[in-house]
Design a protein around this motif. Structure first.
Motif, PDB file in Angstrom:
ATOM      1  N   GLY A 160     -38.592  29.711 -22.859  1.00 38.56           N
ATOM      2  CA  GLY A 160     -37.543  30.092 -23.713  1.00 38.56           C
ATOM      3  C   GLY A 160     -36.691  29.076 -24.605  1.00 38.56           C
ATOM      4  N   ASP A 161     -35.887  29.475 -25.349  1.00 40.82           N
ATOM      5  CA  ASP A 161     -35.076  28.461 -26.119  1.00 40.82           C
ATOM      6  C   ASP A 161     -33.671  28.583 -25.586  1.00 40.82           C
ATOM      7  OD1 ASP A 161     -37.424  28.221 -27.643  1.00 40.82           O
ATOM      8  OD2 ASP A 161     -36.796  29.757 -29.140  1.00 40.82           O
ATOM      9  N   GLY A 162     -32.780  27.525 -25.774  1.00 43.46           N
ATOM     10  CA  GLY A 162     -31.545  27.616 -25.407  1.00 43.46           C
ATOM     11  C   GLY A 162     -30.985  26.181 -25.531  1.00 43.46           C
ATOM     12  N   ALA A 163     -29.830  25.967 -25.333  1.00 44.14           N
ATOM     13  CA  ALA A 163     -29.041  24.477 -25.304  1.00 44.14           C
ATOM     14  C   ALA A 163     -27.827  24.663 -24.211  1.00 44.14           C
ATOM     15  CB  ALA A 163     -28.729  24.251 -26.577  1.00 44.14           C
ATOM     16  N   GLY A 164     -27.731  23.556 -23.586  1.00 42.01           N
ATOM     17  CA  GLY A 164     -26.514  23.368 -22.573  1.00 42.01           C
ATOM     18  C   GLY A 164     -26.079  21.980 -22.914  1.00 42.01           C
ATOM     19  N   ALA A 165     -24.777  21.848 -22.748  1.00 38.61           N
ATOM     20  CA  ALA A 165     -24.026  20.596 -23.182  1.00 38.61           C
ATOM     21  C   ALA A 165     -22.945  20.310 -22.049  1.00 38.61           C
ATOM     22  CB  ALA A 165     -23.207  20.731 -24.387  1.00 38.61           C
ATOM     23  N   GLN A 250     -35.039  25.148 -14.264  1.00 33.27           N
ATOM     24  CA  GLN A 250     -35.583  26.297 -14.144  1.00 33.27           C
ATOM     25  C   GLN A 250     -36.773  26.313 -14.629  1.00 33.27           C
ATOM     26  OE1 GLN A 250     -33.419  28.422 -12.538  1.00 33.27           O
ATOM     27  NE2 GLN A 250     -31.984  26.531 -12.292  1.00 33.27           N
ATOM     28  N   ALA A 251     -37.815  25.892 -13.810  1.00 35.63           N
ATOM     29  CA  ALA A 251     -39.404  26.129 -14.153  1.00 35.63           C
ATOM     30  C   ALA A 251     -39.867  27.341 -13.738  1.00 35.63           C
ATOM     31  CB  ALA A 251     -39.964  24.849 -13.713  1.00 35.63           C
ATOM     32  N   HIS A 277     -33.433  33.100 -18.332  1.00 38.63           N
ATOM     33  CA  HIS A 277     -33.635  32.269 -19.566  1.00 38.63           C
ATOM     34  C   HIS A 277     -35.048  31.831 -19.651  1.00 38.63           C
ATOM     35  CE1 HIS A 277     -29.129  31.217 -18.779  1.00 38.63           C
ATOM     36  NE2 HIS A 277     -29.087  32.375 -19.401  1.00 38.63           N
ATOM     37  N   ALA A 278     -35.834  31.986 -18.450  1.00 35.80           N
ATOM     38  CA  ALA A 278     -37.040  31.330 -18.197  1.00 35.80           C
ATOM     39  C   ALA A 278     -37.101  29.921 -18.377  1.00 35.80           C
ATOM     40  CB  ALA A 278     -38.113  31.687 -19.308  1.00 35.80           C
ATOM     41  N   SER A 284     -32.470  23.407 -19.736  1.00 42.29           N
ATOM     42  CA  SER A 284     -32.405  24.303 -18.438  1.00 42.29           C
ATOM     43  C   SER A 284     -31.176  24.023 -17.046  1.00 42.29           C
ATOM     44  CB  SER A 284     -33.623  24.561 -17.842  1.00 42.29           C
ATOM     45  OG  SER A 284     -34.129  23.259 -17.033  1.00 42.29           O
ATOM     46  N   VAL A 285     -30.905  22.568 -17.117  1.00 42.18           N
ATOM     47  CA  VAL A 285     -30.153  22.210 -16.098  1.00 42.18           C
ATOM     48  C   VAL A 285     -28.844  22.322 -16.662  1.00 42.18           C
ATOM     49  CG1 VAL A 285     -29.362  20.309 -15.109  1.00 42.18           C
ATOM     50  CG2 VAL A 285     -31.775  20.734 -14.941  1.00 42.18           C
TER      51      VAL A 285
END
Length: 322
Positions: A160-165, A250-251, A277-278, A284-285
């Motif tokens: 999936g797609d996403g972002a974390g900061a 998160q695999a 989130h897949a 992912s982290v």
């Protein structure tokens, strides 16, 4: 006095569109039951028109800055971990820098696939410890949906797609208990063909699609992640009993459970968001970390270990006191 990089704030961003397993089953030969049993995934987010790695990264960065109580102009370092940059060059980190309105700071990308955020945090920590930076914005952002083969049910359902900061800042104290305590990184390029993209500017002149031999990746992941977690605990002179939370890449739910078993950790101590989130690769982290901070699980003073393994293979772990 001991100078460490401490976490001041976290943030995340997801595309507008959520895609369930049932929706995917209408496009490829799969089912909700097949996906859930093998991976634990129930849904994922897919970037739409106008949503890119940089726009998601900027959204997550703004949230992290708000949580840290800082202005964008306070940042002197941006490191963006991604395997799906907006362009071959310049670095997507510089697009985030411009979008945030920062006139001048160090900004570059790190490419270590799913381990990218751990690599980026470790580099930022080193620069902060050395005095080369004082306040860093470390981001993991991906639009993996754009390098997937949507006819390959063995891979397209996983990502999936996403972002974390995360905002890291220098802090000096007598005991240095708060902040990043230890980190350990690894790579073994001999396993390139187990998880890779079959394209690139220098080889095919195309973006390419993701290819993976899932069973072999699974086998390496459980062994490598348990090993690097033990390494980072030894560096900090701690044991698994000292850990309050594990925030893993998160695999796959089975990989997360297998790693926890090898360490003798209760499943309840593992932050798991793969169902929501897949696999968002380098995002992912930090996505999982931010979710656990915002829902109250991770609290100030908690000892947290982050870990990941990705294509390359690359893998690593980072231990911190939040």
């Amino acid at each position: 006095m001991i100078r460490r990089a401490v976490v001041l704030g976290t943030g995340s961003a997801l595309p507008a569109r959520a895609v369930s397993n049932d929706e995917l089953a209408g496009q490829v030969d799969t089912s909700d039951e097949w996906i859930r049993e093998r991976t634990g995934i129930r849904t994922r987010y897919i970037a739409g028109e106008g949503e890119t790695t940089s726009t998601l990264a900027t959204g997550a960065a703004r949230q992290a800055l708000d949580a840290a109580g800082l202005e964008a102009s306070d940042i002197d370092l941006i490191i963006l971990a991604t395997a799906t940059p907006d362009q071959t060059f310049p670095a997507t980190a510089t697009k985030v820098q411009a979008d945030l309105g920062i006139a001048d700071c160090v900004a570059f990308d790190v490419a270590a696939v799913c381990s990218g955020f751990l690599y980026a945090v470790t580099v930022a920590d080193s620069m902060i410890r050395s005095g080369a930076a004082n306040r860093a914005l470390v981001i993991g952002s991906e639009t993996f949906s754009r390098i997937l083969d949507w006819e390959d049910r063995g891979t397209c359902v996983l990502f999936g797609d996403g972002a974390g900061a995360m905002v890291l800042a220098a802090e000096e104290s007598e005991n240095g208990e708060r902040g990043i305590l230890a980190a350990k990184l690894h790579a073994d390029g001999r396993h390139n063909q187990l998880l890779y993209v079959d394209g690139g500017p220098s080889t095919t002149g195309t973006v390419g699609k993701l290819r993976m031999k899932g069973q072999e990746v699974f086998r390496h992941a459980v062994v490598n992640l348990a090993s690097v977690l033990q390494e980072v605990l030894a560096l900090a002179d701690m044991t698994a009993a000292d850990i309050d939370w594990v925030v893993p890449h998160q695999a796959n739910a089975r990989i997360l459970e297998g790693t926890a078993r090898k360490l003798g950790l209760a499943r309840e101590k593992v932050v798991m968001t793969v169902d929501q989130h897949a696999n968002t690769s380098a995002a992912s982290v930090p996505l999982a970390f931010d979710l656990a901070v915002r829902d109250g699980r991770i609290k100030r003073g908690d000892v947290v270990v982050m870990e990941a393994m990705g294509g390359g293979f690359t893998w690593g772990a980072c231990l911190l006191r939040y």
